[in-house]
Design a protein around this motif. Structure first.
Motif, PDB file in Angstrom:
ATOM      1  N   ARG A   1      -3.230  92.338   7.777  1.00  0.00           N
ATOM      2  CA  ARG A   1      -2.037  91.530   7.543  1.00  0.00           C
ATOM      3  C   ARG A   1      -0.848  92.255   8.169  1.00  0.00           C
ATOM      4  O   ARG A   1      -0.686  93.467   8.000  1.00  0.00           O
TER       5      ARG A   1
ATOM      6  N   ALA B   1      -2.894  96.988   5.996  1.00  0.00           N
ATOM      7  CA  ALA B   1      -1.507  96.544   6.156  1.00  0.00           C
ATOM      8  C   ALA B   1      -0.969  97.097   7.459  1.00  0.00           C
ATOM      9  O   ALA B   1      -0.947  98.319   7.657  1.00  0.00           O
TER      10      ALA B   1
ATOM     11  N   VAL C   1       2.367  92.695   2.544  1.00  0.00           N
ATOM     12  CA  VAL C   1       1.136  92.946   3.309  1.00  0.00           C
ATOM     13  C   VAL C   1       0.388  94.166   2.792  1.00  0.00           C
ATOM     14  O   VAL C   1      -0.815  94.315   3.036  1.00  0.00           O
TER      15      VAL C   1
ATOM     16  N   TYR D   1      -0.302  87.120   8.482  1.00  0.00           N
ATOM     17  CA  TYR D   1       1.036  87.690   8.401  1.00  0.00           C
ATOM     18  C   TYR D   1       1.548  87.616   6.965  1.00  0.00           C
ATOM     19  O   TYR D   1       1.084  86.807   6.156  1.00  0.00           O
ATOM     20  N   GLY D   2       2.523  88.478   6.656  1.00  0.00           N
ATOM     21  CA  GLY D   2       3.101  88.505   5.325  1.00  0.00           C
ATOM     22  C   GLY D   2       4.610  88.451   5.364  1.00  0.00           C
ATOM     23  O   GLY D   2       5.227  88.492   6.437  1.00  0.00           O
TER      24      GLY D   2
END
Length: 442
Positions: A358, A325, A384, A377-378
């Motif tokens: 992410r 992340a 993420v 991407y989140g």
């Protein structure tokens, strides 16, 4: 124009600097015309939309437009007829394949404006340029302008901090006026009267010194940031703690704590390209040895990105196949600017090493997606982080700093965090059972 009247202002270039300057000056009471060759940008601003993220600026744009004091155009003929003081606010990016500044936009703006200057006027450079540029373009302006030598050039460097640009424009800590005559000084004083009335300090100087002030300031700040990061490298070698070292240095009033924060280092559209262009220009002038240390400042800064990736690799025993992340994409918080962003550089490197990366950022996701579509991407920091093997904090947004370790523990696969910005309370996270790592800390 009557000397007692407020001058009418044009702002050439409506990017980050120009749009901010035009909006704030209109709010301060001036008649302002924003000028740009990009019709799309002009249309967005004229409709009340700020095309970048800057806290407080959209509200001021609405106020300025409603007042009737702010308009936008693509016509340099209109600009020449309208303005008494013309601010040059175009970009000076790094030249492709070189450390030198690219003055293409400055040259184009000057050559478009000058033929429309038919009466006495002041052109004011705000862009960051190599020293000597003002002297050269003074000749260009006076050669091309119908008013000839009645058009003068001054230099008024900008010191905007992204995320604080409104305050830095309307309540600056100083104004630097590089002028060649008393008349130019009087015009600048009239163009900044509401700000000067606040008691803002003014430095009157020559054109060359005014050009140097911005790059000298950025070089000093970059040196201070890289210095503490160099000390972080030493701390890692001997098992010392860079946070405690930095705190101790900050209490020395000769040094102070501002910009003495270890971590991933600087990025953005100013510091990296400005120190490179400064070193390049110094070499052209035959005084390159005097600022040769800036090359090492740049190298130290770049090494922090690779070292952050190393921390992740060491923590995970390798990056390939791991779920990572990445918190942050902008080069700094309160901005959507991803130019030379350390956060995205680290994310892309980990992606290239086979990591399942992410990314989430509160403001810069759209820009990041356009520039680096290969990354994933989140929608949030927690999104993420779901099932992540490690969380890597890369931009010190307050949103990230306020996240509780126990809450995040509910979504990750492993309680591991790399704090690339020394933004978190290490003891708090470790007490909650997290493996915490940061550059320069054991």
């Amino acid at each position: 124009m009557n000397q007692a009247e407020s001058p009418r202002l044009t702002v050439i270039g409506t990017g980050y600097l120009g749009a901010t300057h035009a909006i704030c000056m209109a709010v301060l009471g001036f008649e302002v015309l924003g000028v740009d060759v990009d019709q799309g940008k002009i249309d967005r601003l004229a409709s009340g939309e700020v095309p970048f993220f800057e806290p407080g600026l959209p509200e001021l744009l609405t106020k300025a437009l409603e007042s009737g004091r702010l308009r936008f155009t693509t016509s340099f003929e209109e600009a020449g007829e309208f303005g008494d003081v013309h601010f040059l606010c175009v970009g000076t990016p790094q030249r492709p394949g070189s450390d030198a500044a690219d003055l293409t936009y400055v040259e184009a703006a000057v050559r478009a404006l000058a033929p429309n200057l038919t009466r006495r006027a002041l052109v004011v450079g705000k862009s960051t340029v190599p020293v000597g540029t003002a002297k050269r373009i003074t000749g260009v302006i006076q050669d091309l302008a119908p008013a000839g030598e009645e058009v003068e050039l001054a230099w008024n460097p900008e010191f905007l901090r992204e995320g604080f640009a409104v305050d830095d424009t309307m309540r600056p800590d100083r104004l630097v006026f590089g002028v060649a005559s008393d008349w130019a000084l009087e015009r600048l004083e009239a163009a900044f009267k509401p700000i000067l009335d606040l008691g803002t300090p003014v430095v009157r100087t020559d054109l060359a010194t005014a050009e140097l002030v911005k790059v000298a300031a950025n070089s000093f700040l970059a040196t201070k940031i890289s210095y503490i990061n160099a000390m972080a490298e030493v701390c890692e070698a001997v098992g010392a703690d860079i946070k405690h070292l930095a705190d101790s240095l900050a209490l020395d009033d000769r040094i102070g704590g501002k910009f003495l924060k270890p971590g991933l280092g600087f990025g953005g559209g100013c510091l990296p390209k400005d120190i490179r262009a400064f070193a390049h220009r110094a070499e052209e002038l035959g005084v390159g040895q005097a600022v040769s240390f800036l090359r090492e400042v740049d190298d130290i800064n770049r090494r922090r990105r690779a070292r952050t990736v190393d921390l992740v690799r060491e923590m995970l025993g390798g990056i390939s196949g791991k779920r990572i992340a990445a918190w942050g994409a902008a080069f700094k918080p309160n901005s959507d600017d991803i130019r030379d962003a350390p956060a995205l550089d680290v994310a892309r490197t980990m992606h290239g090493l086979g990591g399942h990366v992410r990314v989430f950022d509160p403001a810069a996701l759209d820009n990041a997606r356009r520039a680096f579509p290969e990354l994933r991407y989140g929608d949030s920091a927690f999104d993420v982080a779901r099932d992540a093997d490690v969380v890597v904090l890369l931009t010190e947004w307050s949103d990230f700093k306020e996240i509780e370790p126990d809450a995040l523990a509910q979504v990750v696969k492993h309680k591991r965090i790399v704090d690339g910005r020394h933004a978190l309370d290490a003891e708090k996270w470790r007490a909650a059972g997290w493996e915490y790592r940061a550059l320069g800390r054991s």
